[in-house]
Design an enzyme around this catalytic site. Sequence first.
Site, PDB file in Angstrom:
ATOM      1  N   VAL A  17       4.844 -30.112 -30.884  1.00 55.60           N
ATOM      2  CA  VAL A  17       3.696 -30.562 -31.681  1.00 55.60           C
ATOM      3  C   VAL A  17       3.939 -30.321 -33.168  1.00 55.60           C
ATOM      4  O   VAL A  17       3.751 -31.223 -33.999  1.00 55.60           O
ATOM      5  CB  VAL A  17       2.391 -29.843 -31.235  1.00 55.60           C
ATOM      6  CG1 VAL A  17       1.191 -30.401 -31.990  1.00 55.60           C
ATOM      7  CG2 VAL A  17       2.170 -30.002 -29.727  1.00 55.60           C
ATOM      8  N   GLU A 130      -9.378 -28.971 -32.097  1.00 49.52           N
ATOM      9  CA  GLU A 130      -9.543 -30.201 -31.316  1.00 49.52           C
ATOM     10  C   GLU A 130      -8.433 -30.384 -30.280  1.00 49.52           C
ATOM     11  O   GLU A 130      -8.665 -30.907 -29.180  1.00 49.52           O
ATOM     12  CB  GLU A 130      -9.569 -31.411 -32.268  1.00 49.52           C
ATOM     13  CG  GLU A 130      -9.845 -32.737 -31.620  1.00 49.52           C
ATOM     14  CD  GLU A 130     -11.213 -32.812 -30.933  1.00 49.52           C
ATOM     15  OE1 GLU A 130     -12.207 -32.957 -31.630  1.00 49.52           O
ATOM     16  OE2 GLU A 130     -11.259 -32.723 -29.699  1.00 49.52           O
ATOM     17  N   ASP A 202      -3.994 -23.433 -16.520  1.00 49.28           N
ATOM     18  CA  ASP A 202      -4.128 -24.216 -17.758  1.00 49.28           C
ATOM     19  C   ASP A 202      -5.508 -24.884 -17.812  1.00 49.28           C
ATOM     20  O   ASP A 202      -6.194 -24.842 -18.837  1.00 49.28           O
ATOM     21  CB  ASP A 202      -2.996 -25.264 -17.802  1.00 49.28           C
ATOM     22  CG  ASP A 202      -3.141 -26.237 -18.943  1.00 49.28           C
ATOM     23  OD1 ASP A 202      -2.769 -25.882 -20.074  1.00 49.28           O
ATOM     24  OD2 ASP A 202      -3.632 -27.363 -18.715  1.00 49.28           O
ATOM     25  N   LYS A 206      -8.842 -24.392 -20.504  1.00 47.01           N
ATOM     26  CA  LYS A 206      -9.552 -25.488 -21.176  1.00 47.01           C
ATOM     27  C   LYS A 206     -11.030 -25.502 -20.782  1.00 47.01           C
ATOM     28  O   LYS A 206     -11.903 -25.780 -21.609  1.00 47.01           O
ATOM     29  CB  LYS A 206      -8.875 -26.818 -20.847  1.00 47.01           C
ATOM     30  CG  LYS A 206      -7.486 -26.907 -21.472  1.00 47.01           C
ATOM     31  CD  LYS A 206      -6.673 -28.019 -20.859  1.00 47.01           C
ATOM     32  CE  LYS A 206      -5.300 -28.110 -21.490  1.00 47.01           C
ATOM     33  NZ  LYS A 206      -4.395 -29.013 -20.762  1.00 47.01           N
TER      34      LYS A 206
END
Length: 450
Positions: A17, A130, A202, A206
């Site tokens: 990223v 975000e 994971d 979230k």
Amino acid sequence: MTDYRRLRVALLGAGAVGSQVADLLRTHADELSDRAGAALDLVGIAVRNPDAPRETDLPRELFTTDSEQLIVGADIVIELMGGIEPARTDILLALSSGADVVTANKALLATHGPEIFDAADQVGASVYYEAAAAGAIPIIRPLRDSLAGDRVQRIMGIVNGTTNYILDRMDAEGSEFADVLADAQRLGYAEADPTADVEGYDAAQKATILASLAFHTAVPLEAVHREGITGIDRQTIDAARHAGYVIKLLAVCERITDAEAHSPTGEAISVRVYPALIPREHPLASVHGANNAVFVQAEAAGNLMFYGAGAGGVQTASAVLGDVVSAARRHIAGGVGVGESTRANLPVVPIGRVTTRYQITLEVSDQPGVLATVAGILSEGRVSIATVEQTIEPAAEQSLVPAEQGIAGIARLVIGTHTAREQDLSDTVDRLAASGVVDRVVSVLRVEGN
Ligand code: NAP
């Protein structure tokens, strides 16, 4: 060209990223400045190994191993290293030095979110995240801003691309879990150690982030009920398809009424991750491959669905850059950042007190009275039957014992229930298993989405 105020942007991490973020910050500099109302100067990139090859072409002089020196003096710090430390310490340092922070670090926010948001509150800074919940999909801003005047009742998210890829291929091809997982690893959709994805860790991180934001409540990761998909086999997928369902790993965040929670309003929340049956006509059923989607049910807005790429370097970088622009605007405007609200502080109920519908698949001997016994046990356990389907395989085919010798075949019972309480359901399933008429409890799956 407009003479914008210049903001110093420090980047921590230049992996999948971070390298894309650095590249876009440089190649889209003018457009980003116009959007942000400030010139964004990438002043440095902290990494472990400055000489490692990168996915994008970045000047060597930007790289450093001294993150502390980079952070102090920055206006915006973008944390894309992942993991808990040194990300936590670096973010706290950035906030105490007066910077706003952008991060995609779900593991950190799910475990240390309150500490980080408190630190931001104390100095009037903001933390933007975000990209932490569903990669490129805008979901944090909609929950925080667009739906700020509404009340979110329920979120159902397919927030893990790896498990969706596996379940989708099992459904489409009739393949086995282990075969698809091996293929996913070969193609780069799954890690060499797939535990975080396939066991639901994971997705639970979230879910913590989404539920905290949606319900104004600090949801501890430990309060999230979590089950993975390793127990889902081809037979279960086939049976689901036959019954008009598809199996998805869902993160469900729900506002419920729970008298035992003793909250002033009787309200509580449930946050859970598990493989669930979804009707094939539900919008979430059409989420294929490694894509993600978040289905939000709000009191006034009704049903909304946010869909797209839940991961990927450049896709996630898009969400990060949106946050960088927001951070820059806030920094220029000055004033105090809007913190994370935990004003509702609703209790999170344990899974045993959650109610939902279930599909129970049992193997039983095909003998007179078995169905009545099963129905009786369910009724005693306060689990009401909505549908029953029975398929019988003759014993002759199963065990090569001729059926005419009087030995019964095995029947498969697929029982759909009305809404039942999880604790009642699991106690009842235990009683069924011990009843003597059930050979095997093949699966117990929750039904969501209708
Ligand atoms: P990654 O490819 O593993 O890159 C991590 C980067 O951080 C590397 O450049 C590494 O430096 C650097 N780094 C790690 N530990 C460091 C340390 N102690 N000091 C200095 N630098 C350090 O990670 P990623 O996939 O880009 O993920 C970054 C974050 O985004 C994570 O929080 C992840 O959960 C989140 N995220 C990722 C995706 C995705 O699709 N990848 C999607 C959504 C969210 P070196 O290069 O020198 O090793």
